[in-house]
Motif scaffolding. Structure first.
Motif, short mmCIF file in Angstrom:
data_model
loop_
_atom_site.label_atom_id
_atom_site.label_comp_id
_atom_site.label_asym_id
_atom_site.label_seq_id
_atom_site.Cartn_x
_atom_site.Cartn_y
_atom_site.Cartn_z
N GLU A 1 50.92 -76.90 -96.62
CA GLU A 1 49.96 -75.92 -96.71
C GLU A 1 49.57 -75.74 -98.23
O GLU A 1 48.56 -75.15 -98.52
CB GLU A 1 50.47 -74.57 -96.06
CG GLU A 1 51.45 -73.65 -97.29
CD GLU A 1 52.75 -74.18 -97.57
OE1 GLU A 1 52.95 -75.26 -97.98
OE2 GLU A 1 53.53 -73.21 -97.34
N HIS B 1 60.51 -71.56 -103.56
CA HIS B 1 60.48 -72.85 -102.61
C HIS B 1 60.59 -73.94 -103.29
O HIS B 1 60.88 -75.09 -102.63
CB HIS B 1 59.34 -72.61 -101.43
CG HIS B 1 59.18 -71.48 -100.70
ND1 HIS B 1 60.18 -71.27 -99.61
CD2 HIS B 1 58.40 -70.55 -100.66
CE1 HIS B 1 60.06 -70.28 -99.06
NE2 HIS B 1 58.69 -69.76 -99.46
N GLY C 1 55.31 -74.17 -100.00
CA GLY C 1 55.35 -72.72 -99.77
C GLY C 1 54.81 -72.30 -101.26
O GLY C 1 55.34 -70.81 -101.49
N TYR C 2 53.70 -72.54 -101.80
CA TYR C 2 52.92 -72.09 -102.65
C TYR C 2 53.87 -72.19 -104.21
O TYR C 2 53.58 -71.40 -105.14
CB TYR C 2 52.61 -70.45 -102.69
CG TYR C 2 52.18 -70.26 -101.24
CD1 TYR C 2 51.54 -71.18 -100.36
CD2 TYR C 2 52.36 -68.93 -100.73
CE1 TYR C 2 51.12 -70.66 -99.26
CE2 TYR C 2 51.98 -68.66 -99.56
CZ TYR C 2 51.29 -69.44 -98.78
OH TYR C 2 50.71 -69.08 -97.49
N ASP D 1 62.55 -61.97 -100.98
CA ASP D 1 61.18 -62.39 -100.36
C ASP D 1 61.38 -62.61 -98.69
O ASP D 1 62.62 -62.93 -98.41
CB ASP D 1 60.84 -63.58 -101.12
CG ASP D 1 59.65 -64.42 -100.56
OD1 ASP D 1 58.62 -63.93 -101.35
OD2 ASP D 1 59.28 -64.82 -99.39
N HIS E 1 60.58 -65.00 -96.79
CA HIS E 1 60.99 -66.40 -96.65
C HIS E 1 62.18 -66.80 -97.25
O HIS E 1 62.60 -66.32 -98.47
CB HIS E 1 59.70 -67.37 -97.27
CG HIS E 1 58.51 -66.99 -96.68
ND1 HIS E 1 57.57 -66.20 -97.21
CD2 HIS E 1 58.01 -67.32 -95.02
CE1 HIS E 1 56.57 -65.87 -96.32
NE2 HIS E 1 56.74 -66.80 -95.38
N ASP F 1 56.65 -59.59 -99.12
CA ASP F 1 56.01 -60.05 -97.84
C ASP F 1 56.88 -59.36 -96.86
O ASP F 1 56.69 -59.73 -95.67
CB ASP F 1 55.79 -61.37 -97.75
CG ASP F 1 56.98 -62.43 -98.47
OD1 ASP F 1 57.97 -61.79 -98.90
OD2 ASP F 1 56.67 -63.62 -98.62
N TYR G 1 51.58 -60.60 -99.70
CA TYR G 1 50.12 -61.07 -99.57
C TYR G 1 49.12 -60.19 -99.00
O TYR G 1 49.60 -59.13 -98.21
CB TYR G 1 50.06 -62.52 -98.55
CG TYR G 1 51.13 -63.21 -99.05
CD1 TYR G 1 50.65 -64.26 -100.06
CD2 TYR G 1 52.28 -63.44 -98.76
CE1 TYR G 1 51.90 -65.00 -100.81
CE2 TYR G 1 53.28 -64.52 -99.25
CZ TYR G 1 52.71 -65.28 -100.26
OH TYR G 1 53.70 -66.05 -100.85
#
Ligand code: SP5
Ligand code: ZN
Length: 341
Positions: free
Chosen positions: A117, A159, A167-168, A195, A197, A284, A323
């Motif tokens: 991604e 990440h 994962g950005y 976070d 995630h 998030d 986000y």
């Protein structure tokens, strides 16, 4: 509480994210940092400074040297190959394939990525370095005797593993802060990752180390990104055995459940004997986050900050995810107000 912020985050401004089979505008975009900065100033955190420029020495203790060199050169290699789009990894060294970095940039991208991604773009490395600088300057500020600091890191970092981006995340900012605290005198440091995630990168970096405790509260990887790490039976290895703790949580988790898990994590961090805390702060977990499934409310972030303050540990807060909605600013400011009070 001092805020470390670099305008250079704007150099990370990708046009594309692979999402649901489409190339969409990335969730992780410059407006996030602008909204967060405005909200923390509005909340009274007016001591906003640019970080100092650092070398790569701290990052080189955490990431593989060939990985950092790849990050620095990937965009130019991609452009030199004549591609016009953004550098998206598309072929990975999956099960039973050979684990070595190919000469070809398409192969190198897949070798150094765990997810597709996140595209590499012009300016990505410069922005990731500036985010790292924020984390390092915040750690130095806390090591100098200040009770807390906020590194408004963008892009995020949790990440980013020893030699993987996705994962950005590119450089692991929170891990850099923890390492800097160690190098400036803290014998034991804890990283608490809140976070939504799992912080797979931070876990990877410290998995076999006994001097850094890593705890993460996150959406159950059976249901959520990064899918392949963050399960409850991952506890660390070697001298790091027992110094990793994961709390995978189900869809719809509210603050009641979430904060009970945080209490457990914090009591383990106290038992570990941490002398300083790094908070990987993603918001998030918010009920209206566009890509996540927890149900925290804005007022819950104030409680979160107050509970963290009760630990009495010097604290470096590193920005991770959160986000889409303007409340990300208020939610971050609420955590900081709880910690600062
Ligand atoms: C730092 C951080 O928060 N990185 C998160 C990267 C997540 N990227 C993949 C997201 C996949 C989202 N799938 C959402 C399904 C919603 N129906
Ligand atoms: Zn996240």
């Amino acid at each position: 509480m001092r805020v470390f912020y670099s305008e250079d985050h704007k150099l990370r401004d990708a046009r594309t994210e692979l999402h649901g089979g489409e190339l969409v505008a990335p969730f992780e975009a410059p407006f996030r940092a602008e909204w967060i900065l405005a909200a923390v100033k509005e909340a009274g955190f007016s001591d906003v400074v640019a970080p100092g420029r650092h070398g790569m020495e701290t990052a080189l203790k955490l990431h593989a040297a060939d990985y950092l060199e790849f990050l620095e050169t990937a965009w130019d290699r991609w452009v030199a190959d004549g591609y016009r789009g953004e550098a998206i990894p598309a072929c990975f060294p999956a099960r039973r394939m050979r684990q070595h970095p190919p000469k070809d940039i398409d192969g190198a991208l897949g070798y150094y990525a765990f997810a597709a991604e996140t595209a590499i773009t012009d300016g990505t490395f410069a922005a990731a370095r500036a985010a790292m600088d924020c984390a390092l300057s915040a750690a130095e500020h806390v090591a100098a005797g200040n009770p807390a600091a906020f590194a408004l890191c963008r892009p995020p970092g949790h990440h980013a593993a020893i030699d993987l981006f996705g994962g950005y995340s590119f450089i692991n900012n929170a891990a850099c802060a923890a390492q800097r605290l160690r190098d400036l005198g803290a014998t034991k440091v804890a990283v608490l990752d809140v976070d939504f995630h799992h912080g797979n990168g931070t876990q990877d970096i410290f998995y076999e180390r006994g001097d850094v405790f890593f705890a993460s509260l996150h959406g159950d990887p059976a249901d959520a990104f990064p899918h392949f790490l963050g399960f409850a039976d991952e506890e660390g290895a070697g001298v790091g055995r027992g110094s990793t703790k994961n709390y995978p949580l189900p869809r719809g988790t509210t603050f009641e459940t979430w904060s009970a898990a945080m209490d457990d994590a914090l009591s383990r961090i106290a038992d570990f004997g941490a002398e300083a805390l790094v908070l990987s702060l993603g918001v998030d977990t918010f009920e209206r986050d566009p890509i996540s499934f927890f149900k925290l409310k804005s007022e819950d972030y104030l409680r979160m900050g107050e509970r963290l303050k009760s630990m009495g540990l010097p604290t470096v807060v590193c920005m991770e995810g959160g986000y889409g909605v303007p409340e990300i600013g208020l939610n971050v400011a609420n955590v900081l107000m709880g910690i600062a009070r």
